[in-house]
Design a protein around this motif. Structure first.
Motif, PDB file in Angstrom:
ATOM      1  N   MET A 125       0.851  -1.178   0.000  1.00 37.91           N
ATOM      2  CA  MET A 125       0.000   0.000   0.000  1.00 37.91           C
ATOM      3  C   MET A 125       0.896   1.241   0.000  1.00 37.91           C
ATOM      4  O   MET A 125       1.765   1.378   0.841  1.00 37.91           O
ATOM      5  N   ALA A 126       0.659   2.135  -0.932  1.00 34.39           N
ATOM      6  CA  ALA A 126       1.472   3.335  -1.068  1.00 34.39           C
ATOM      7  C   ALA A 126       0.787   4.517  -0.383  1.00 34.39           C
ATOM      8  O   ALA A 126      -0.428   4.553  -0.236  1.00 34.39           O
ATOM      9  N   ASP A 127       1.618   5.473   0.048  1.00 37.87           N
ATOM     10  CA  ASP A 127       1.079   6.690   0.654  1.00 37.87           C
ATOM     11  C   ASP A 127       0.422   7.562  -0.412  1.00 37.87           C
ATOM     12  O   ASP A 127       0.828   7.567  -1.566  1.00 37.87           O
ATOM     13  N   ILE A 128      -0.589   8.304  -0.001  1.00 37.18           N
ATOM     14  CA  ILE A 128      -1.306   9.206  -0.898  1.00 37.18           C
ATOM     15  C   ILE A 128      -0.695  10.596  -0.765  1.00 37.18           C
ATOM     16  O   ILE A 128      -0.540  11.111   0.348  1.00 37.18           O
ATOM     17  N   THR A 129      -0.366  11.211  -1.890  1.00 34.51           N
ATOM     18  CA  THR A 129       0.270  12.529  -1.889  1.00 34.51           C
ATOM     19  C   THR A 129      -0.756  13.628  -1.594  1.00 34.51           C
ATOM     20  O   THR A 129      -1.961  13.431  -1.777  1.00 34.51           O
ATOM     21  N   PRO A 130      -0.289  14.804  -1.168  1.00 37.61           N
ATOM     22  CA  PRO A 130      -1.216  15.925  -0.945  1.00 37.61           C
ATOM     23  C   PRO A 130      -2.031  16.270  -2.200  1.00 37.61           C
ATOM     24  O   PRO A 130      -3.212  16.615  -2.102  1.00 37.61           O
ATOM     25  N   SER A 131      -1.413  16.167  -3.381  1.00 37.46           N
ATOM     26  CA  SER A 131      -2.134  16.432  -4.626  1.00 37.46           C
ATOM     27  C   SER A 131      -3.262  15.418  -4.823  1.00 37.46           C
ATOM     28  O   SER A 131      -4.377  15.772  -5.225  1.00 37.46           O
ATOM     29  N   GLU A 132      -2.990  14.153  -4.522  1.00 39.93           N
ATOM     30  CA  GLU A 132      -4.013  13.118  -4.647  1.00 39.93           C
ATOM     31  C   GLU A 132      -5.156  13.352  -3.653  1.00 39.93           C
ATOM     32  O   GLU A 132      -6.321  13.151  -3.995  1.00 39.93           O
ATOM     33  N   VAL A 133      -4.826  13.780  -2.436  1.00 41.19           N
ATOM     34  CA  VAL A 133      -5.852  14.069  -1.420  1.00 41.19           C
ATOM     35  C   VAL A 133      -6.813  15.119  -1.949  1.00 41.19           C
ATOM     36  O   VAL A 133      -8.035  14.960  -1.883  1.00 41.19           O
ATOM     37  N   LYS A 134      -6.279  16.205  -2.508  1.00 40.74           N
ATOM     38  CA  LYS A 134      -7.121  17.285  -3.044  1.00 40.74           C
ATOM     39  C   LYS A 134      -7.977  16.786  -4.206  1.00 40.74           C
ATOM     40  O   LYS A 134      -9.178  17.070  -4.275  1.00 40.74           O
ATOM     41  N   ARG A 135      -7.378  16.019  -5.107  1.00 40.69           N
ATOM     42  CA  ARG A 135      -8.112  15.497  -6.268  1.00 40.69           C
ATOM     43  C   ARG A 135      -9.180  14.492  -5.833  1.00 40.69           C
ATOM     44  O   ARG A 135     -10.282  14.469  -6.384  1.00 40.69           O
ATOM     45  N   LEU A 136      -8.853  13.655  -4.845  1.00 43.98           N
ATOM     46  CA  LEU A 136      -9.844  12.713  -4.319  1.00 43.98           C
ATOM     47  C   LEU A 136     -11.026  13.442  -3.693  1.00 43.98           C
ATOM     48  O   LEU A 136     -12.179  13.072  -3.900  1.00 43.98           O
ATOM     49  N   GLN A 137     -10.739  14.497  -2.929  1.00 40.75           N
ATOM     50  CA  GLN A 137     -11.815  15.258  -2.296  1.00 40.75           C
ATOM     51  C   GLN A 137     -12.746  15.851  -3.352  1.00 40.75           C
ATOM     52  O   GLN A 137     -13.967  15.708  -3.261  1.00 40.75           O
ATOM     53  N   THR A 138     -12.194  16.456  -4.373  1.00 42.41           N
ATOM     54  CA  THR A 138     -13.000  17.045  -5.444  1.00 42.41           C
ATOM     55  C   THR A 138     -13.854  15.981  -6.127  1.00 42.41           C
ATOM     56  O   THR A 138     -15.056  16.179  -6.360  1.00 42.41           O
ATOM     57  N   THR A 139     -13.246  14.847  -6.439  1.00 46.39           N
ATOM     58  CA  THR A 139     -13.969  13.770  -7.125  1.00 46.39           C
ATOM     59  C   THR A 139     -15.057  13.174  -6.247  1.00 46.39           C
ATOM     60  O   THR A 139     -16.191  12.967  -6.700  1.00 46.39           O
ATOM     61  N   LEU A 140     -14.747  12.891  -4.980  1.00 48.53           N
ATOM     62  CA  LEU A 140     -15.749  12.298  -4.085  1.00 48.53           C
ATOM     63  C   LEU A 140     -16.890  13.277  -3.780  1.00 48.53           C
ATOM     64  O   LEU A 140     -18.046  12.866  -3.674  1.00 48.53           O
ATOM     65  N   GLN A 141     -16.585  14.567  -3.661  1.00 50.44           N
ATOM     66  CA  GLN A 141     -17.651  15.565  -3.468  1.00 50.44           C
ATOM     67  C   GLN A 141     -18.616  15.524  -4.644  1.00 50.44           C
ATOM     68  O   GLN A 141     -19.833  15.561  -4.466  1.00 50.44           O
ATOM     69  N   ARG A 142     -18.069  15.441  -5.849  1.00 52.94           N
ATOM     70  CA  ARG A 142     -18.899  15.402  -7.056  1.00 52.94           C
ATOM     71  C   ARG A 142     -19.685  14.093  -7.134  1.00 52.94           C
ATOM     72  O   ARG A 142     -20.899  14.095  -7.339  1.00 52.94           O
ATOM     73  N   LEU A 143     -18.998  12.963  -6.964  1.00 55.82           N
ATOM     74  CA  LEU A 143     -19.655  11.658  -7.091  1.00 55.82           C
ATOM     75  C   LEU A 143     -20.741  11.435  -6.037  1.00 55.82           C
ATOM     76  O   LEU A 143     -21.786  10.859  -6.330  1.00 55.82           O
ATOM     77  N   LEU A 144     -20.482  11.884  -4.814  1.00 59.45           N
ATOM     78  CA  LEU A 144     -21.418  11.641  -3.717  1.00 59.45           C
ATOM     79  C   LEU A 144     -22.366  12.822  -3.473  1.00 59.45           C
ATOM     80  O   LEU A 144     -23.248  12.742  -2.621  1.00 59.45           O
ATOM     81  N   GLY A 145     -22.178  13.895  -4.220  1.00 59.80           N
ATOM     82  CA  GLY A 145     -23.079  15.034  -4.141  1.00 59.80           C
ATOM     83  C   GLY A 145     -23.040  15.772  -2.822  1.00 59.80           C
ATOM     84  O   GLY A 145     -24.060  16.264  -2.355  1.00 59.80           O
ATOM     85  N   SER A 146     -21.861  15.847  -2.214  1.00 51.01           N
ATOM     86  CA  SER A 146     -21.758  16.514  -0.921  1.00 51.01           C
ATOM     87  C   SER A 146     -20.552  17.440  -0.858  1.00 51.01           C
ATOM     88  O   SER A 146     -19.425  16.983  -0.672  1.00 51.01           O
ATOM     89  N   PRO A 147     -20.782  18.751  -0.947  1.00 46.62           N
ATOM     90  CA  PRO A 147     -19.673  19.682  -0.810  1.00 46.62           C
ATOM     91  C   PRO A 147     -19.123  19.727   0.614  1.00 46.62           C
ATOM     92  O   PRO A 147     -18.059  20.276   0.860  1.00 46.62           O
ATOM     93  N   LYS A 148     -19.849  19.122   1.568  1.00 47.65           N
ATOM     94  CA  LYS A 148     -19.389  19.080   2.963  1.00 47.65           C
ATOM     95  C   LYS A 148     -18.416  17.934   3.215  1.00 47.65           C
ATOM     96  O   LYS A 148     -17.876  17.796   4.301  1.00 47.65           O
ATOM     97  N   LEU A 149     -18.170  17.089   2.205  1.00 48.49           N
ATOM     98  CA  LEU A 149     -17.247  15.972   2.335  1.00 48.49           C
ATOM     99  C   LEU A 149     -15.813  16.490   2.287  1.00 48.49           C
ATOM    100  O   LEU A 149     -15.473  17.311   1.439  1.00 48.49           O
ATOM    101  N   THR A 150     -14.986  16.005   3.212  1.00 50.05           N
ATOM    102  CA  THR A 150     -13.570  16.373   3.216  1.00 50.05           C
ATOM    103  C   THR A 150     -12.717  15.117   3.243  1.00 50.05           C
ATOM    104  O   THR A 150     -13.093  14.100   3.824  1.00 50.05           O
ATOM    105  N   VAL A 151     -11.589  15.193   2.578  1.00 45.07           N
ATOM    106  CA  VAL A 151     -10.597  14.127   2.596  1.00 45.07           C
ATOM    107  C   VAL A 151      -9.366  14.717   3.274  1.00 45.07           C
ATOM    108  O   VAL A 151      -8.869  15.766   2.873  1.00 45.07           O
TER     109      VAL A 151
END
Length: 74
Positions: free
Chosen positions: A1-27
């Protein structure tokens, strides 16, 4: 298992907010190396994200936990 970079954290948050329909979601990146990246909604921890790299392909597994006490009455 590899560590997630700060850039990936930001991109994951944006994608999950969109996919799950919640701007209150944070990664949130872990405070220590090797710890899990956490997902929260409105400050409440709901799960984790893990990064996997296999033969040059990267994927992210999202694990969401729902406690029975948080479910509405039957």
């Amino acid at each position: 298992m590899a560590d997630i970079t700060p850039s990936e954290v930001k991109r994951l948050q944006t994608t999950l907010q969109r996919l799950l329909g919640s701007p209150k979601l944070t990664v949130t990146a872990p405070t220590r190396k090797g710890m899990s990246v956490e997902i929260a909604v409105a400050g409440e921890l709901i799960g984790t994200v893990h990064r996997d790299e296999d033969e040059g392909e990267v994927s992210y597994a999202v694990h969401i936990t729902v406690l029975e006490e948080d479910l509405p009455a039957a």
